[in-house]
Design an enzyme around this catalytic site. Sequence first.
Site, PDB file in Angstrom:
ATOM      1  N   VAL A 171       0.836  -1.204   0.000  1.00 14.45           N
ATOM      2  CA  VAL A 171       0.000   0.000   0.000  1.00 14.45           C
ATOM      3  C   VAL A 171       0.869   1.251   0.000  1.00 14.45           C
ATOM      4  O   VAL A 171       0.412   2.324  -0.385  1.00 14.45           O
ATOM      5  CB  VAL A 171      -0.953   0.032   1.218  1.00 14.45           C
ATOM      6  CG1 VAL A 171      -1.909  -1.145   1.186  1.00 14.45           C
ATOM      7  CG2 VAL A 171      -0.188   0.077   2.537  1.00 14.45           C
ATOM      8  N   ASP A 172       2.107   1.130   0.418  1.00 14.22           N
ATOM      9  CA  ASP A 172       2.987   2.299   0.560  1.00 14.22           C
ATOM     10  C   ASP A 172       3.539   2.815  -0.766  1.00 14.22           C
ATOM     11  O   ASP A 172       4.126   3.892  -0.806  1.00 14.22           O
ATOM     12  CB  ASP A 172       4.149   1.969   1.494  1.00 14.22           C
ATOM     13  CG  ASP A 172       3.687   1.700   2.919  1.00 14.22           C
ATOM     14  OD1 ASP A 172       2.803   2.429   3.387  1.00 14.22           O
ATOM     15  OD2 ASP A 172       4.201   0.758   3.547  1.00 14.22           O
ATOM     16  N   ARG A 226      -6.413  -0.359   4.127  1.00 11.02           N
ATOM     17  CA  ARG A 226      -5.951  -1.425   3.244  1.00 11.02           C
ATOM     18  C   ARG A 226      -6.972  -2.551   3.056  1.00 11.02           C
ATOM     19  O   ARG A 226      -6.722  -3.476   2.272  1.00 11.02           O
ATOM     20  CB  ARG A 226      -4.634  -1.986   3.757  1.00 11.02           C
ATOM     21  CG  ARG A 226      -4.736  -2.782   5.036  1.00 11.02           C
ATOM     22  CD  ARG A 226      -3.361  -3.148   5.559  1.00 11.02           C
ATOM     23  NE  ARG A 226      -3.417  -4.252   6.487  1.00 11.02           N
ATOM     24  CZ  ARG A 226      -2.482  -4.516   7.380  1.00 11.02           C
ATOM     25  NH1 ARG A 226      -1.416  -3.736   7.454  1.00 11.02           N
ATOM     26  NH2 ARG A 226      -2.585  -5.559   8.180  1.00 11.02           N
TER      27      ARG A 226
END
Length: 418
Positions: A142-143, A299
């Site tokens: 997700v980063d 997320r």
Amino acid sequence: MPSQPGRLLYAQSGGVTAVINATAAGVIEAARAKGVQVYAARNGILGALREDLIDTSRESKAAIAALRHTPGGAFGSCRYKLKSLEANRAEYERLIEVLRAHDIRWFLYNGGNDSADTALKISQLGKAMGYDIRCIGVPKTVDNDLAVTDCCPGFGSVAKYTAVSVLEASLDVASMADTSTKVFILEVMGRHAGWIAAAAGLAGDGPDAPPHVILFPENAFDEGAFLAKVKATVERVGWCTVVASEGVRDAAGHFLAEGGTRDAFGHAQLGGAAAVLAQLVKDRLDYKVHWALPDYLQRSARHLASATDVLQAYAVGRAAVEFALAGMNAVMPVIVRTSESPYRWKIEPAELRKIANREKKLPKGFIRRDGFGITAAARRYLSPLVRGEAPPPYGKDGLPAYASLRNMAVARRLPAFP
């Protein structure tokens, strides 16, 4: 029965995403089309070490297809970092033993930087031990901080969730600001890279549009400048929305949110920057403040996934199988942006050694000169990644109809691993 000798092992690693199961679906469906049997490691690399494997051939075609719209990690994941070959060769040798015992010839590890490093090391050890194993790293985070790839599957959906949440919450704050909350602070994920915080900037455009303040981990937190910006915004607009990355640090390099505990990768356990900032605003400016920490909601929000993200997550899964069966080793299928307008992309292989343990931070050109917002360049990059809707099917109860797998275990052939 499989029509091709050897099996493929798939494992999920680290924090999951809203679309990681779409990648799993891509892997399994592509392998089935080639007559290759797929095992999944239960709870990531730990399942491989423990010889705790799942036979995905026992799942129906419909169940695998349903993974495309199901959040979480269908086969379980884990935060477990393998040490270096020199420090703990026994673990790597155990992995090779498990692979050999079950005639696994292709290993696909779906994760981030640490996972890419693990896949690279296993590919190297396979050669050293004379076992023919093809290792493919499959991108997920997700980063959005993986090197080489234009973007990471999982990020587009978090970006969409964040931008929509900021937009909706800001409408709420604006409606109550006259007699109630003046400042709303949303804390988002992002330890060292401010991609998710930047995505919040898509919620609005212009000096009076939220978010009015974005705090990036790439910039040292300046208390005076922050408070002045909040005060000026409230006085001009009547209220202020702030988005803060969990990785915001002070000038000395200390996390505002660090609590002292660390995860299995050695990372400081974060979460709480918004509370620190809220107290600061309350004490120094005497404004009523509300703050939120969406945490796992970011997320797991598959209901608000980006259609672009879903397509890319599925595509890297299929490509990983194609690369593996073509004999490639120690590579990762990465996303290459071929056109900005209209937005177009393709999948290409990239060497794991160029990706493992590297971190892609937000470019300086994406952060506004005052340090509190995004630039036009950032908006051009981010906008295509949140486009399109891919809602899950809903049941009669009004809730999403997510996949439910049997996850039947494969019979063990080796002694238990300590």
